[in-house]
Design a protein around this motif. Structure first.
Motif, PDB file in Angstrom:
ATOM      1  N   GLY A 182       3.259  14.777 -26.745  1.00 27.30           N
ATOM      2  CA  GLY A 182       3.446  14.887 -25.292  1.00 27.30           C
ATOM      3  C   GLY A 182       4.864  15.194 -24.859  1.00 27.30           C
ATOM      4  N   LEU A 183       5.762  15.475 -25.823  1.00 27.22           N
ATOM      5  CA  LEU A 183       7.136  15.804 -25.429  1.00 27.22           C
ATOM      6  C   LEU A 183       7.225  17.296 -25.091  1.00 27.22           C
ATOM      7  CD1 LEU A 183       9.076  13.672 -28.066  1.00 27.22           C
ATOM      8  CD2 LEU A 183       8.523  13.090 -25.702  1.00 27.22           C
ATOM      9  N   LYS A 184       8.293  17.678 -24.409  1.00 25.79           N
ATOM     10  CA  LYS A 184       8.403  19.045 -23.894  1.00 25.79           C
ATOM     11  C   LYS A 184       9.455  19.888 -24.602  1.00 25.79           C
ATOM     12  CE  LYS A 184       5.322  18.221 -20.800  1.00 25.79           C
ATOM     13  NZ  LYS A 184       3.977  18.502 -21.327  1.00 25.79           N
ATOM     14  N   TYR A 185      10.366  19.227 -25.308  1.00 23.47           N
ATOM     15  CA  TYR A 185      11.375  20.026 -26.003  1.00 23.47           C
ATOM     16  C   TYR A 185      11.923  19.298 -27.215  1.00 23.47           C
ATOM     17  CZ  TYR A 185      15.104  17.225 -23.804  1.00 23.47           C
ATOM     18  OH  TYR A 185      15.929  16.208 -23.404  1.00 23.47           O
ATOM     19  N   ASP A 186      12.554  20.117 -28.082  1.00 26.25           N
ATOM     20  CA  ASP A 186      13.188  19.570 -29.279  1.00 26.25           C
ATOM     21  C   ASP A 186      14.603  20.142 -29.376  1.00 26.25           C
ATOM     22  OD1 ASP A 186      13.249  18.273 -31.952  1.00 26.25           O
ATOM     23  OD2 ASP A 186      13.548  20.352 -32.580  1.00 26.25           O
ATOM     24  N   ALA A 187      15.558  19.288 -29.732  1.00 23.56           N
ATOM     25  CA  ALA A 187      16.961  19.722 -29.833  1.00 23.56           C
ATOM     26  C   ALA A 187      17.478  19.415 -31.236  1.00 23.56           C
ATOM     27  CB  ALA A 187      17.799  19.017 -28.763  1.00 23.56           C
ATOM     28  N   SER A 188      16.739  19.895 -32.258  1.00 23.90           N
ATOM     29  CA  SER A 188      17.021  19.507 -33.649  1.00 23.90           C
ATOM     30  C   SER A 188      17.246  20.664 -34.590  1.00 23.90           C
ATOM     31  CB  SER A 188      15.827  18.724 -34.220  1.00 23.90           C
ATOM     32  OG  SER A 188      15.373  17.738 -33.353  1.00 23.90           O
ATOM     33  N   LEU A 189      17.354  21.884 -34.064  1.00 23.78           N
ATOM     34  CA  LEU A 189      17.472  23.025 -34.969  1.00 23.78           C
ATOM     35  C   LEU A 189      18.943  23.258 -35.325  1.00 23.78           C
ATOM     36  CD1 LEU A 189      16.148  25.309 -36.485  1.00 23.78           C
ATOM     37  CD2 LEU A 189      16.148  26.663 -34.399  1.00 23.78           C
ATOM     38  N   SER A 190      19.261  23.085 -36.612  1.00 27.78           N
ATOM     39  CA  SER A 190      20.633  23.200 -37.077  1.00 27.78           C
ATOM     40  C   SER A 190      21.135  24.644 -36.995  1.00 27.78           C
ATOM     41  CB  SER A 190      20.675  22.723 -38.528  1.00 27.78           C
ATOM     42  OG  SER A 190      21.846  23.148 -39.154  1.00 27.78           O
ATOM     43  N   ALA A 191      22.427  24.798 -36.738  1.00 30.42           N
ATOM     44  CA  ALA A 191      23.035  26.137 -36.735  1.00 30.42           C
ATOM     45  C   ALA A 191      22.896  26.776 -38.121  1.00 30.42           C
ATOM     46  CB  ALA A 191      24.505  26.044 -36.337  1.00 30.42           C
ATOM     47  N   ARG A 192      22.660  25.958 -39.118  1.00 33.97           N
ATOM     48  CA  ARG A 192      22.443  26.468 -40.474  1.00 33.97           C
ATOM     49  C   ARG A 192      21.252  27.433 -40.518  1.00 33.97           C
ATOM     50  NH1 ARG A 192      21.066  22.202 -45.115  1.00 33.97           N
ATOM     51  NH2 ARG A 192      20.869  23.658 -46.834  1.00 33.97           N
ATOM     52  N   TYR A 193      20.263  27.178 -39.659  1.00 34.73           N
ATOM     53  CA  TYR A 193      19.045  27.994 -39.662  1.00 34.73           C
ATOM     54  C   TYR A 193      18.927  28.863 -38.410  1.00 34.73           C
ATOM     55  CZ  TYR A 193      17.902  24.721 -43.296  1.00 34.73           C
ATOM     56  OH  TYR A 193      17.941  23.958 -44.427  1.00 34.73           O
ATOM     57  N   PHE A 194      20.004  28.951 -37.639  1.00 29.65           N
ATOM     58  CA  PHE A 194      19.924  29.671 -36.396  1.00 29.65           C
ATOM     59  C   PHE A 194      21.240  30.382 -36.124  1.00 29.65           C
ATOM     60  CE2 PHE A 194      20.192  30.322 -31.873  1.00 29.65           C
ATOM     61  CZ  PHE A 194      18.908  30.753 -31.560  1.00 29.65           C
ATOM     62  N   PRO A 195      21.335  31.623 -35.681  1.00 31.24           N
ATOM     63  CA  PRO A 195      20.191  32.484 -35.367  1.00 31.24           C
ATOM     64  C   PRO A 195      19.401  32.863 -36.616  1.00 31.24           C
ATOM     65  CG  PRO A 195      22.229  33.735 -35.293  1.00 31.24           C
ATOM     66  CD  PRO A 195      22.626  32.307 -35.476  1.00 31.24           C
ATOM     67  N   ALA A 196      18.104  33.040 -36.452  1.00 29.39           N
ATOM     68  CA  ALA A 196      17.216  33.241 -37.586  1.00 29.39           C
ATOM     69  C   ALA A 196      16.926  34.724 -37.765  1.00 29.39           C
ATOM     70  CB  ALA A 196      15.930  32.467 -37.346  1.00 29.39           C
ATOM     71  N   LYS A 197      17.524  35.279 -38.797  1.00 36.03           N
ATOM     72  CA  LYS A 197      17.328  36.721 -39.013  1.00 36.03           C
ATOM     73  C   LYS A 197      16.248  36.985 -40.055  1.00 36.03           C
ATOM     74  CE  LYS A 197      21.932  37.912 -37.555  1.00 36.03           C
ATOM     75  NZ  LYS A 197      23.303  37.676 -37.911  1.00 36.03           N
ATOM     76  N   ALA A 238      12.619  35.663 -42.316  1.00 37.37           N
ATOM     77  CA  ALA A 238      11.405  34.867 -42.218  1.00 37.37           C
ATOM     78  C   ALA A 238      11.676  33.461 -42.767  1.00 37.37           C
ATOM     79  CB  ALA A 238      10.308  35.534 -43.031  1.00 37.37           C
ATOM     80  N   PRO A 239      10.993  32.409 -42.286  1.00 39.18           N
ATOM     81  CA  PRO A 239       9.894  32.474 -41.335  1.00 39.18           C
ATOM     82  C   PRO A 239      10.333  32.476 -39.857  1.00 39.18           C
ATOM     83  CG  PRO A 239      10.199  30.225 -42.043  1.00 39.18           C
ATOM     84  CD  PRO A 239      11.203  31.041 -42.792  1.00 39.18           C
ATOM     85  N   TRP A 240      11.637  32.358 -39.579  1.00 45.03           N
ATOM     86  CA  TRP A 240      12.075  32.285 -38.190  1.00 45.03           C
ATOM     87  C   TRP A 240      12.877  33.520 -37.855  1.00 45.03           C
ATOM     88  CZ3 TRP A 240      14.480  26.822 -38.855  1.00 45.03           C
ATOM     89  CH2 TRP A 240      13.453  25.881 -38.886  1.00 45.03           C
ATOM     90  N   VAL A 241      12.267  34.495 -37.271  1.00 41.12           N
ATOM     91  CA  VAL A 241      13.024  35.677 -36.892  1.00 41.12           C
ATOM     92  C   VAL A 241      13.112  35.714 -35.376  1.00 41.12           C
ATOM     93  CG1 VAL A 241      13.164  38.178 -37.006  1.00 41.12           C
ATOM     94  CG2 VAL A 241      12.181  36.899 -38.908  1.00 41.12           C
ATOM     95  N   ARG A 250      18.588  27.861 -24.972  1.00 40.60           N
ATOM     96  CA  ARG A 250      17.182  27.432 -25.035  1.00 40.60           C
ATOM     97  C   ARG A 250      16.267  28.624 -25.329  1.00 40.60           C
ATOM     98  NH1 ARG A 250      12.842  27.124 -20.893  1.00 40.60           N
ATOM     99  NH2 ARG A 250      14.143  28.603 -19.764  1.00 40.60           N
ATOM    100  N   PHE A 251      15.302  28.432 -26.188  1.00 38.22           N
ATOM    101  CA  PHE A 251      14.352  29.497 -26.486  1.00 38.22           C
ATOM    102  C   PHE A 251      13.062  28.887 -27.019  1.00 38.22           C
ATOM    103  CE2 PHE A 251      14.278  29.904 -31.180  1.00 38.22           C
ATOM    104  CZ  PHE A 251      15.200  28.928 -31.477  1.00 38.22           C
ATOM    105  N   LYS A 252      12.109  29.760 -27.320  1.00 37.87           N
ATOM    106  CA  LYS A 252      10.844  29.331 -27.923  1.00 37.87           C
ATOM    107  C   LYS A 252      10.542  30.242 -29.098  1.00 37.87           C
ATOM    108  CE  LYS A 252       7.987  27.876 -23.979  1.00 37.87           C
ATOM    109  NZ  LYS A 252       7.441  26.579 -24.232  1.00 37.87           N
ATOM    110  N   PHE A 253       9.975  29.700 -30.172  1.00 35.10           N
ATOM    111  CA  PHE A 253       9.326  30.525 -31.182  1.00 35.10           C
ATOM    112  C   PHE A 253       7.850  30.512 -30.828  1.00 35.10           C
ATOM    113  CE2 PHE A 253      12.737  29.122 -34.312  1.00 35.10           C
ATOM    114  CZ  PHE A 253      13.334  30.366 -34.354  1.00 35.10           C
TER     115      PHE A 253
END
Ligand SMILES: [Zn+2]
Length: 292
Positions: free
Chosen positions: A158-173, A175-178, A186-189
């Motif tokens: 029931g939560l609306k957002y997550d703030a746990s994505l490390s800069a290590r994996y972002f920006p994602a160029k 797969a699996p996160w492109v 803020r963004f959505k996959f």
């Protein structure tokens, strides 16, 4: 990215010189951090002097003086023992979010263990009067490509957002996160379905080098943080800053751990209040909820 726009985003579109950034605080005590896990077992937590309130009191006071609200992600273990601080944070108009029950990295948990961990925290916080509970931050930004199942569970809970994505994996160029986000906003996959993501900020021109939070904020000269924030803001991109109450408590007991861990935890603790006060002076901030 989603199309709908909230008040903070609209303000940022109107005037890129006065972009509102995102301010988050992870409430845990000095002996509960990942770096001391091998030294201090969970079963021994009760033996240590609780001091998170020293940094928290200072933070609440300085945020008041700058008329600034923030998101406070809190451990269930702390909220259960110190419920008066939940009331105080709410009374001052800040947002409260979930930081897990006992600060376990998500990649150390099974999906069922993770679900039980955050549900226990959510139920406790709701019982303490947190009616508008929307956000989650994993300990140590520990949602990785291998644990992205966590987003579906956060959504289910029931939560609306997550703030746990490390800069290590972002920006994602790769797969699996492109994704081609032009900055750490803020963004959505597609796979995150109902929830929004607030990634850890990285330095402009230096993908995957975090800044504007925790040990990076304490370590880097303030001028570097200031440059990075100004540069993102000049493109209309808000930066998510994160701090911990123990980072404003230079007199905390010190543990004998190896040099890299000592450095990461204790570097520039004594100058951090002054540095953070300068940041509040120079930039505008709002809690995550204002960006949904
Ligand atoms: Zn934490």
């Amino acid at each position: 990215m989603t199309e709908e726009k909230n008040s903070a985003t609209r303000r940022n579109d109107q005037n890129s010189n006065s972009v509102t950034n995102i301010l988050s605080v992870d409430i845990e005590d000095y002996y509960q951090v990942e770096g001391f896990k091998k030294k201090i077992a969970f079963s021994e937590w009760e033996k240590y002097e609780s001091r998170f309130h020293l940094g928290l009191e200072w933070l609440l006071h300085i945020l008041d003086s700058h008329k600034t609200k923030a998101t406070f992600f809190i451990l269930g273990w702390i909220a259960e023992r110190h419920p008066q601080w939940i009331s105080e944070i709410l009374r001052k108009g800040h947002e409260i979010g979930v930081h897990g029950w006992r600060h376990r990295r998500i990649d150390a948990l099974t999906p069922d263990e993770f679900r039980a961990d955050i549900m226990r925290t959510i139920e406790l916080l709701k019982g303490l009067g947190v009616d508008d509970l929307r956000g989650h931050r994993a300990p140590s930004f520990s949602i990785t490509p291998g644990t992205r199942w966590a987003w579906e569970i956060i959504d289910e809970c029931g939560l609306k957002y997550d703030a746990s994505l490390s800069a290590r994996y972002f920006p994602a160029k790769n797969a699996p996160w492109v994704c081609s986000n032009p900055g750490p906003q803020r963004f959505k996959f597609n796979e995150t379905k109902g929830i929004d993501l607030f990634p850890q900020a990285y330095l402009p021109l230096f993908d995957h080098i975090p800044f504007a939070g925790g040990g990076y904020f304490r370590l880097y000269p303030y001028k570097l943080t200031h440059w990075g924030m100004k540069r993102w803001n000049s493109r209309g991109v808000p930066v998510m800053v994160y701090v911990h109450p123990w980072e404003f408590d230079p007199d905390q007991p010190q543990f004998k751990v190896n040099l890299p861990r000592r450095f990461k935890h204790y570097v520039n603790l004594e100058t951090n209040r002054e540095k953070f006060a300068q940041l509040l002076q120079d930039f505008k901030f709002a809690p995550c909820r204002d960006f949904l």
